[in-house]
Motif scaffolding. Structure first.
Motif, PDB file in Angstrom:
ATOM      1  N   GLN A  80      66.540  30.382 -27.833  1.00 44.32           N
ATOM      2  CA  GLN A  80      67.020  31.314 -28.846  1.00 44.32           C
ATOM      3  C   GLN A  80      68.162  30.702 -29.633  1.00 44.32           C
ATOM      4  O   GLN A  80      69.214  30.424 -29.050  1.00 44.32           O
ATOM      5  N   PRO A  81      68.002  30.483 -30.924  1.00 49.69           N
ATOM      6  CA  PRO A  81      66.787  30.634 -31.709  1.00 49.69           C
ATOM      7  C   PRO A  81      65.907  29.401 -31.594  1.00 49.69           C
ATOM      8  O   PRO A  81      66.395  28.289 -31.372  1.00 49.69           O
ATOM      9  N   SER A  82      64.625  29.578 -31.760  1.00 53.50           N
ATOM     10  CA  SER A  82      63.706  28.446 -31.651  1.00 53.50           C
ATOM     11  C   SER A  82      63.695  27.631 -32.947  1.00 53.50           C
ATOM     12  O   SER A  82      63.972  28.155 -34.034  1.00 53.50           O
ATOM     13  N   GLU A  83      63.384  26.333 -32.802  1.00 51.44           N
ATOM     14  CA  GLU A  83      63.294  25.429 -33.937  1.00 51.44           C
ATOM     15  C   GLU A  83      61.986  24.633 -33.821  1.00 51.44           C
ATOM     16  O   GLU A  83      61.455  24.474 -32.723  1.00 51.44           O
ATOM     17  N   ARG A 109      51.933  25.911 -24.022  1.00 52.44           N
ATOM     18  CA  ARG A 109      51.985  25.113 -25.256  1.00 52.44           C
ATOM     19  C   ARG A 109      52.708  25.936 -26.311  1.00 52.44           C
ATOM     20  O   ARG A 109      52.216  26.976 -26.743  1.00 52.44           O
ATOM     21  N   LEU A 110      53.892  25.485 -26.692  1.00 53.26           N
ATOM     22  CA  LEU A 110      54.727  26.197 -27.665  1.00 53.26           C
ATOM     23  C   LEU A 110      54.659  25.503 -29.018  1.00 53.26           C
ATOM     24  O   LEU A 110      54.882  24.301 -29.109  1.00 53.26           O
ATOM     25  N   THR A 111      54.373  26.293 -30.032  1.00 52.36           N
ATOM     26  CA  THR A 111      54.398  25.797 -31.409  1.00 52.36           C
ATOM     27  C   THR A 111      55.370  26.654 -32.196  1.00 52.36           C
ATOM     28  O   THR A 111      55.228  27.878 -32.242  1.00 52.36           O
ATOM     29  N   VAL A 112      56.377  26.015 -32.767  1.00 51.27           N
ATOM     30  CA  VAL A 112      57.359  26.716 -33.591  1.00 51.27           C
ATOM     31  C   VAL A 112      57.148  26.280 -35.036  1.00 51.27           C
ATOM     32  O   VAL A 112      57.280  25.095 -35.363  1.00 51.27           O
ATOM     33  N   LEU A 113      56.795  27.234 -35.883  1.00 51.82           N
ATOM     34  CA  LEU A 113      56.478  26.927 -37.286  1.00 51.82           C
ATOM     35  C   LEU A 113      57.713  26.963 -38.175  1.00 51.82           C
ATOM     36  O   LEU A 113      58.690  27.658 -37.850  1.00 51.82           O
TER      37      LEU A 113
END
Lengths: 113, 110
Positions: A80-83, A109-113
């Motif tokens: 928090q916050p994600s990048e 599997r994390l994808t941060v747009l």
């Protein structure tokens, strides 16, 4: 035993949002580890717990990352916050003893747009 | 800081040949060494664990050796099969943490 359980398996979120990853270790395992895997850096240890107590968090990249283990059967990793650079596969693993083999979950599997 | 190296990063072998994968590490003060297999998009499966006091471990077609003094381990897979195609990772446990190599990506050609 069902093995190490992680949820969700996939997470897509937008930059700035909070992300929470969850892990249930194998029953009776006193050690729990969080790892991150990327193509560039491979597998890196983020933090590990022994008997629910964080022992080594030197791998946590920055203050945006936090991990908790409120009881022996549950742990969370929060960003928090994600990048976008947090995009990776996050693994949880557990073991009875640090000298024994570690058992890994299927990963998130994390994808941060 | 422990550094674990696996070379080559990728290799292909014809079916039936023996596979030899190498792992080297810089700090010999380890509890154990573990070999894992990872299939694309999947988690890690533990193959073999060698304690620091042991020289080798065997499981079926797999044999792993450990030479702590020289900081080396070798994973042998006999009579390779297409199902052995995967990435193999070496990891050493020392100083309370597991340090991973980046893996050998193996393709067994039918």
């Amino acid at each position: 035993d069902a093995g190490v359980i992680q949820s969700p398996r996939h997470e897509v979120t937008e930059m700035g949002q909070e992300v929470t990853l969850r892990c249930k270790p194998i029953s009776g395992h006193d050690y729990l580890f969080w790892y991150r895997q990327t193509m560039m850096r491979g597998l890196e240890l983020l933090i590990y717990f022994n008997n629910n107590v964080p022992i080594d968090d030197s791998g946590m990249p920055e203050d945006r990352f936090s991990a908790k283990m409120p009881n022996a059967s549950f742990s969370t990793l929060k960003i928090q916050p994600s990048e976008p650079r947090d995009s990776a596969v996050y693994f949880c693993a557990s073991t009875e003893d640090r000298a024994y083999e570690q058992f890994f979950g299927p990963g998130t599997r994390l994808t941060v747009l | 800081k422990q550094e674990v190296t696996q070379i080559p990063a990728a290799l292909s072998v014809p079916e039936g040949e023996n596979l030899v994968l190498n792992c080297s590490f810089t700090d010999s003060a380890i509890y154990n060494l573990q070999w894992f297999r990872q299939d694309p998009g999947k988690g890690l499966t533990s193959l073999l664990l060698i304690q620091s006091s042991q020289r080798e471990q065997t499981s079926g077609r797999l044999n792993a050796s450990l030479d702590k003094s020289s900081g080396r381990s070798t994973l042998y897979i006999a009579a390779s099969q297409p199902g052995d195609s995967a990435t193999y990772l070496c990891a050493v446990t020392g100083n309370n943490r597991l340090a991973f190599g980046k893996g050998n990506q193996v393709v067994v050609i039918p």
